[in-house]
Scaffold this motif. Structure first.
Motif, PDB file in Angstrom:
ATOM      1  N   PRO A 147      67.874  35.276  -0.559  1.00  0.00           N
ATOM      2  CA  PRO A 147      66.617  35.884  -0.108  1.00  0.00           C
ATOM      3  C   PRO A 147      66.637  37.392  -0.351  1.00  0.00           C
ATOM      4  CG  PRO A 147      68.094  35.651   1.759  1.00  0.00           C
ATOM      5  CD  PRO A 147      68.843  35.109   0.536  1.00  0.00           C
ATOM      6  N   ILE A 148      65.546  38.042  -0.027  1.00  0.00           N
ATOM      7  CA  ILE A 148      65.466  39.495  -0.073  1.00  0.00           C
ATOM      8  C   ILE A 148      65.108  39.999   1.319  1.00  0.00           C
ATOM      9  CG2 ILE A 148      63.029  39.516  -0.778  1.00  0.00           C
ATOM     10  CD1 ILE A 148      63.681  42.039  -2.415  1.00  0.00           C
ATOM     11  N   GLY A 149      65.769  41.073   1.761  1.00  0.00           N
ATOM     12  CA  GLY A 149      65.505  41.621   3.078  1.00  0.00           C
ATOM     13  C   GLY A 149      64.165  42.325   3.145  1.00  0.00           C
ATOM     14  N   ILE A 150      63.579  42.349   4.353  1.00  0.00           N
ATOM     15  CA  ILE A 150      62.303  43.020   4.589  1.00  0.00           C
ATOM     16  C   ILE A 150      62.485  44.021   5.721  1.00  0.00           C
ATOM     17  CG2 ILE A 150      59.859  42.746   5.126  1.00  0.00           C
ATOM     18  CD1 ILE A 150      60.139  39.806   4.344  1.00  0.00           C
ATOM     19  N   ASP A 151      62.188  45.278   5.452  1.00  0.00           N
ATOM     20  CA  ASP A 151      62.175  46.329   6.470  1.00  0.00           C
ATOM     21  C   ASP A 151      60.761  46.387   7.041  1.00  0.00           C
ATOM     22  OD1 ASP A 151      62.266  48.615   8.009  1.00  0.00           O
ATOM     23  OD2 ASP A 151      62.160  49.973   6.279  1.00  0.00           O
ATOM     24  N   SER A 185      52.102  42.684  -1.648  1.00  0.00           N
ATOM     25  CA  SER A 185      52.705  41.683  -0.777  1.00  0.00           C
ATOM     26  C   SER A 185      52.288  41.892   0.679  1.00  0.00           C
ATOM     27  CB  SER A 185      54.236  41.755  -0.881  1.00  0.00           C
ATOM     28  OG  SER A 185      54.848  40.889   0.062  1.00  0.00           O
ATOM     29  N   ILE A 186      52.145  40.783   1.396  1.00  0.00           N
ATOM     30  CA  ILE A 186      51.890  40.891   2.836  1.00  0.00           C
ATOM     31  C   ILE A 186      53.160  41.272   3.575  1.00  0.00           C
ATOM     32  CG2 ILE A 186      49.984  39.258   2.753  1.00  0.00           C
ATOM     33  CD1 ILE A 186      51.881  37.139   3.901  1.00  0.00           C
ATOM     34  N   TYR A 187      54.310  41.202   2.870  1.00  0.00           N
ATOM     35  CA  TYR A 187      55.598  41.573   3.467  1.00  0.00           C
ATOM     36  C   TYR A 187      55.976  42.975   2.975  1.00  0.00           C
ATOM     37  CZ  TYR A 187      55.712  36.510   4.030  1.00  0.00           C
ATOM     38  OH  TYR A 187      55.386  35.211   4.335  1.00  0.00           O
ATOM     39  N   GLN A 188      56.078  43.921   3.873  1.00  0.00           N
ATOM     40  CA  GLN A 188      56.451  45.300   3.556  1.00  0.00           C
ATOM     41  C   GLN A 188      57.576  45.718   4.516  1.00  0.00           C
ATOM     42  OE1 GLN A 188      55.008  47.204   1.118  1.00  0.00           O
ATOM     43  NE2 GLN A 188      53.531  45.624   0.540  1.00  0.00           N
ATOM     44  N   ASP A 189      58.631  46.357   4.063  1.00  0.00           N
ATOM     45  CA  ASP A 189      58.959  46.753   2.709  1.00  0.00           C
ATOM     46  C   ASP A 189      60.174  45.957   2.231  1.00  0.00           C
ATOM     47  OD1 ASP A 189      57.063  48.983   2.468  1.00  0.00           O
ATOM     48  OD2 ASP A 189      58.328  50.010   3.928  1.00  0.00           O
TER      49      ASP A 189
END
Length: 225
Positions: A186-190, A211-215
């Motif tokens: 996966p990739i981390g989200i801050d 993306s709705i996922y930041q950052d």
């Protein structure tokens, strides 16, 4: 338990070595250090005598040049993201500090291995470098790409070929998933403020969108002023 030599290394900073560090089994041993930025040299300095008054001169110099890390996250992941199917991408837009800028690597946060619950240590994903020449400044031309093998959890470094050189504008780093979930990194989200709003996504064969996922926790290593 034992005595160890502890190394602190960060791109763009001078390394710090702490010798003879003793620790006990099962006990956290905190070590606090101050890391100084590396004193990169300037590429040139010129001194011009001011005629006809020769009592002083004008001194000019260029910006220091050297490798540095460009990032927009705070280093702490509040969430993780992975696609259910391969060939989909998560990207971050970067603005170099100066030009020309050569993108030679970076790192991505892939979590602690607890999620997703599949077997993804030693799996692969791809890193792509895009120019910002797509529609409305979105990712366009692919300038560099490399496969990356997941060798560890946490921050995972990767090295590019160094063929992506920018004289102006911005660029994107993209993490392309190559395996099905849950056997994928996966990739981390801050998710804490402030938010950079530099994260983008697309499914294979579709257009890029914010993306709705930041950052996303994806960073670039750059060589330049």
């Amino acid at each position: 338990a034992g005595t160890y030599v502890v190394y602190f290394d960060k791109l763009g900073f001078e390394s710090v070595i702490i010798p003879d560090t003793s620790c006990l089994a099962g006990v956290i041993t905190p070590i606090d250090v101050t890391m100084c930025q590396a004193p990169y040299p300037v590429p040139f300095v010129t001194a011009t005598v001011n005629y006809p008054d020769e009592d002083f001169c004008t001194v000019d110099w260029a910006l220091p040049e050297g490798p540095y890390e460009l990032l927009y996250d705070d280093g702490s992941a509040e969430d993780l993201f992975a696609w259910s199917t391969p060939l989909n991408e998560n990207a971050v837009k970067f603005t170099p500090a100066g030009y020309p800028a050569t993108v030679f690597g970076g790192r991505v946060y892939v979590g602690d291995g607890l999620w997703p619950a599949g077997n993804w240590l030693s799996s692969e994903f791809a890193i792509l470098v895009y120019d910002d020449d797509g529609a409305n400044g979105m990712p366009g031309t692919v300038l560099d790409s490399v496969p990356v093998v997941v060798t560890n959890y946490g921050w995972l470094d990767f090295t590019l070929t160094g063929t992506a050189v920018f004289d102006d504008g911005e660029f994107y780093l993209s993490m392309m998933q190559l395996t099905y979930s849950p056997n994928c990194a996966p990739i981390g989200i801050d998710m804490e403020t402030p938010t950079a709003y530099r994260s983008y996504q697309r499914m294979a064969g579709t257009e890029w969108n914010t993306s709705i996922y930041q950052d996303f926790m994806l960073r670039a290593y750059i060589d330049g002023p």
